[in-house]
Design an enzyme around this catalytic site. Sequence first.
Site, short mmCIF file in Angstrom:
data_model
loop_
_atom_site.label_atom_id
_atom_site.label_comp_id
_atom_site.label_asym_id
_atom_site.label_seq_id
_atom_site.Cartn_x
_atom_site.Cartn_y
_atom_site.Cartn_z
N ARG A 176 -1.88 15.04 9.21
CA ARG A 176 -0.87 14.31 8.44
C ARG A 176 -0.79 14.77 6.98
NH1 ARG A 176 -4.26 9.34 9.92
NH2 ARG A 176 -5.46 8.83 8.07
N ARG A 180 2.43 23.18 2.03
CA ARG A 180 3.74 23.64 1.56
C ARG A 180 3.63 24.91 0.74
NH1 ARG A 180 4.47 18.23 -1.22
NH2 ARG A 180 5.08 16.85 0.48
N ARG A 253 -13.88 0.60 9.51
CA ARG A 253 -14.43 1.16 8.26
C ARG A 253 -13.93 0.26 7.16
NH1 ARG A 253 -18.34 4.53 7.62
NH2 ARG A 253 -17.42 5.60 5.83
N ARG A 284 -12.67 8.21 -4.48
CA ARG A 284 -11.63 8.44 -5.48
C ARG A 284 -11.68 7.39 -6.58
NH1 ARG A 284 -6.04 6.97 -2.20
NH2 ARG A 284 -6.57 4.80 -1.91
N GLU A 309 -13.74 3.88 -5.43
CA GLU A 309 -13.72 3.46 -4.02
C GLU A 309 -14.89 4.09 -3.26
OE1 GLU A 309 -9.94 4.19 -2.19
OE2 GLU A 309 -8.89 2.92 -3.64
N TYR A 357 -3.99 1.05 12.60
CA TYR A 357 -3.64 1.27 11.20
C TYR A 357 -2.12 1.45 11.08
CZ TYR A 357 -3.08 2.88 6.53
OH TYR A 357 -2.67 2.95 5.24
N ASP A 359 0.92 1.77 8.10
CA ASP A 359 1.38 1.74 6.71
C ASP A 359 2.34 0.57 6.55
OD1 ASP A 359 0.11 3.70 5.18
OD2 ASP A 359 1.36 5.32 5.98
P1 FAD Z 1 -2.90 -7.91 6.26
O1 FAD Z 1 -2.30 -7.51 4.97
O2 FAD Z 1 -4.33 -7.64 6.48
O3 FAD Z 1 -2.64 -9.48 6.45
C1 FAD Z 1 -3.34 -10.26 7.39
C2 FAD Z 1 -3.61 -11.61 6.75
O4 FAD Z 1 -4.13 -12.51 7.73
C3 FAD Z 1 -4.63 -11.55 5.62
O5 FAD Z 1 -4.09 -12.09 4.44
C4 FAD Z 1 -5.78 -12.41 6.14
O6 FAD Z 1 -6.44 -13.15 5.11
C5 FAD Z 1 -5.05 -13.34 7.10
N1 FAD Z 1 -5.93 -13.93 8.10
C6 FAD Z 1 -6.78 -13.27 8.92
N2 FAD Z 1 -7.45 -14.17 9.69
C7 FAD Z 1 -7.01 -15.40 9.36
C8 FAD Z 1 -7.35 -16.71 9.76
N3 FAD Z 1 -8.30 -16.93 10.68
N4 FAD Z 1 -6.70 -17.77 9.22
C9 FAD Z 1 -5.76 -17.55 8.24
N5 FAD Z 1 -5.41 -16.32 7.80
C10 FAD Z 1 -6.03 -15.26 8.35
N6 FAD Z 1 0.18 1.21 3.42
C11 FAD Z 1 1.12 1.98 2.80
O7 FAD Z 1 2.28 2.01 3.23
N7 FAD Z 1 0.80 2.71 1.69
C12 FAD Z 1 -0.45 2.70 1.16
O8 FAD Z 1 -0.70 3.37 0.15
C13 FAD Z 1 -1.45 1.90 1.80
N8 FAD Z 1 -2.72 1.88 1.32
C14 FAD Z 1 -3.66 1.13 1.97
C15 FAD Z 1 -4.97 1.14 1.48
C16 FAD Z 1 -5.96 0.42 2.12
C17 FAD Z 1 -7.37 0.42 1.60
C18 FAD Z 1 -5.64 -0.31 3.31
C19 FAD Z 1 -6.70 -1.07 4.05
C20 FAD Z 1 -4.34 -0.33 3.78
C21 FAD Z 1 -3.34 0.39 3.13
N9 FAD Z 1 -2.02 0.39 3.58
C22 FAD Z 1 -1.09 1.15 2.95
C23 FAD Z 1 -1.63 -0.40 4.78
C24 FAD Z 1 -1.16 -1.83 4.44
O9 FAD Z 1 -2.20 -2.53 3.81
C25 FAD Z 1 -0.74 -2.53 5.74
O10 FAD Z 1 0.39 -1.87 6.28
C26 FAD Z 1 -0.40 -4.01 5.59
O11 FAD Z 1 -1.35 -4.70 4.83
C27 FAD Z 1 -0.31 -4.65 6.96
O12 FAD Z 1 0.02 -6.01 6.83
P2 FAD Z 1 -0.57 -7.08 7.86
O13 FAD Z 1 0.18 -8.34 7.59
O14 FAD Z 1 -0.57 -6.55 9.22
O15 FAD Z 1 -2.12 -7.23 7.48
N1 UDP Z 2 -8.20 14.39 2.97
C1 UDP Z 2 -9.02 15.34 2.43
N2 UDP Z 2 -9.04 15.53 1.09
C2 UDP Z 2 -8.27 14.81 0.25
C3 UDP Z 2 -7.40 13.84 0.80
C4 UDP Z 2 -7.40 13.66 2.16
O1 UDP Z 2 -9.75 16.00 3.16
O2 UDP Z 2 -8.35 15.02 -0.97
C5 UDP Z 2 -8.24 14.19 4.43
C6 UDP Z 2 -9.10 13.00 4.87
O3 UDP Z 2 -9.78 13.36 6.04
C7 UDP Z 2 -8.08 11.93 5.18
C8 UDP Z 2 -6.93 12.78 5.73
O4 UDP Z 2 -6.94 13.95 4.92
O5 UDP Z 2 -8.57 11.01 6.14
C9 UDP Z 2 -5.59 12.12 5.65
O6 UDP Z 2 -5.29 11.84 4.31
P1 UDP Z 2 -4.59 10.50 3.89
O7 UDP Z 2 -4.32 10.53 2.45
O8 UDP Z 2 -3.48 10.25 4.85
O9 UDP Z 2 -5.82 9.54 4.10
P2 UDP Z 2 -5.97 8.05 4.49
O10 UDP Z 2 -4.59 7.43 4.54
O11 UDP Z 2 -6.68 8.19 5.80
O12 UDP Z 2 -6.82 7.53 3.37
#
Ligand code: FAD
Ligand code: UDP
Length: 377
Positions: A176, A180, A253, A284, A309, A357, A359
């Site tokens: 992913r 380029r 994780r 990062r 992180e 997972y 987005d």
């Molecule tokens: P969640 O946001 O997890 O919502 C679920 C909710 O349910 C939570 O608030 C939780 O408290 C609640 N809940 C769970 N159990 C109970 C219970 N028993 N009673 C009441 N409430 C409960 N997406 C992107 O597009 N771009 C990004 O850059 C990006 N970065 C990310 C970085 C990280 C570290 C992570 C983990 C995710 C990232 N994502 C990103 C993905 C994004 O967070 C998700 O797409 C989005 O949060 C999904 O929404 P959700 O409602 O499914 O889950």
């Molecule tokens: N990755 C890497 N070096 C970087 C950034 C990303 O090797 O500086 C790798 C890493 O294995 C990661 C994958 O590329 O899981 C996909 O990157 P992305 O940014 O989509 O990571 P994620 O959303 O999994 O954090």
Amino acid sequence: MQVYDYLIVGSGLFGATFAYHAKEAGKSCLVIDKRPHLGGNLYCDSVEGIHVHQYGAHIFHTANKEVWDFVNSLVPFNRYTNCPVANYKGELYNLPFNMNTFYQMWGVRTPEEAMEKVESQKLEVKSTLHGREPQNLEEQALLLVGKDIYEKLIKGYTEKQWGRPCTDLPAFIIRRLPLRFVFDNNYFNDPYQGIPIGGYNALIEKLLEGIDTRTNCDFFAHREELTAMAKTIVYTGPIDQFYSYRFGKLQYRTVRFETEILDTPNYQGNAVINYTDRETPFTRIIEHKHFESFGPAVYENPKTVVSREYSMEWQPGMEPYYPVNDERNSALYEQYKALAQEEKNVLFGGRLAEYKYYDMAPTIERALRLADKELRD
Ligand code: FAD
Ligand code: UDP
């Protein structure tokens, strides 16, 4: 005493998007969350006037115009473009892998020179593979970009992020990342990208406007009473917990964040810097203000907030972030999914209930699809 059409467990993007559409269709909803705030993982804390992404940096990006128009109809988005920089033992490289990276790595100046260099870097792995498909992330990375980039920009970062050797990880993870032969540091290929003006809380507030909500409300602490309050439940929490972990616990994780306020207006000059060597313990550093202030505006606030992180194995009690898509967990999820499919009055959706997972944009797409189907029937 069914007061609501829908009880929505979880106020994250999935639950909030479903609630918005149900309300538009004239349905009544109660949205609950066990956390002290709404918004799930999109929630931002305000620290020194800066929106701090409390559950990890979130950058909205999509190729789906319908989703982009939908979120922009709620709040306007800014022009943030994700251009992370890699720091390998003090050497800086642009990401994703593009002409800037190739120049920094090898001093090559034209696409032709860069392609030649990448091809020569791949020769070793090609001779080992003898035409067979790459079996793991290491082979795949070597086949995409060759040895130098793999060793400096991929191996250490990936092993820290996933907690296992690249030879034990699936090849698809690295596919992913764009490659380029142009000078373009935009991390995403999607045509639409940005951060909501006013932060993600503004987006969630708009989605949940006029809808009853309760925070600090754990579904499992009041299961019977809450279940009786609505005709249908939309459950977005962990699916294994819904079934009292009867087949066992799903694994994740997680990430530990170390956040600090610094007395400097501009600590690292970019929102995201990846530390790609194996020895630096964090993956990062995020400097949150760069998501929402650009150019001279960065200096209007004399302070900044940064988060380091640390990627780690999930233990009960920690935030479940990334599903582990190995055989054991996938099989376990299938068992829970089979139970979920038998439910009459419970709908499951979102990253925890589907153990996948997603987005943000795909999360909205899926919530929209579920709402369309449900509200049409
Ligand atoms: P969640 O946001 O997890 O919502 C679920 C909710 O349910 C939570 O608030 C939780 O408290 C609640 N809940 C769970 N159990 C109970 C219970 N028993 N009673 C009441 N409430 C409960 N997406 C992107 O597009 N771009 C990004 O850059 C990006 N970065 C990310 C970085 C990280 C570290 C992570 C983990 C995710 C990232 N994502 C990103 C993905 C994004 O967070 C998700 O797409 C989005 O949060 C999904 O929404 P959700 O409602 O499914 O889950
Ligand atoms: N990755 C890497 N070096 C970087 C950034 C990303 O090797 O500086 C790798 C890493 O294995 C990661 C994958 O590329 O899981 C996909 O990157 P992305 O940014 O989509 O990571 P994620 O959303 O999994 O954090």
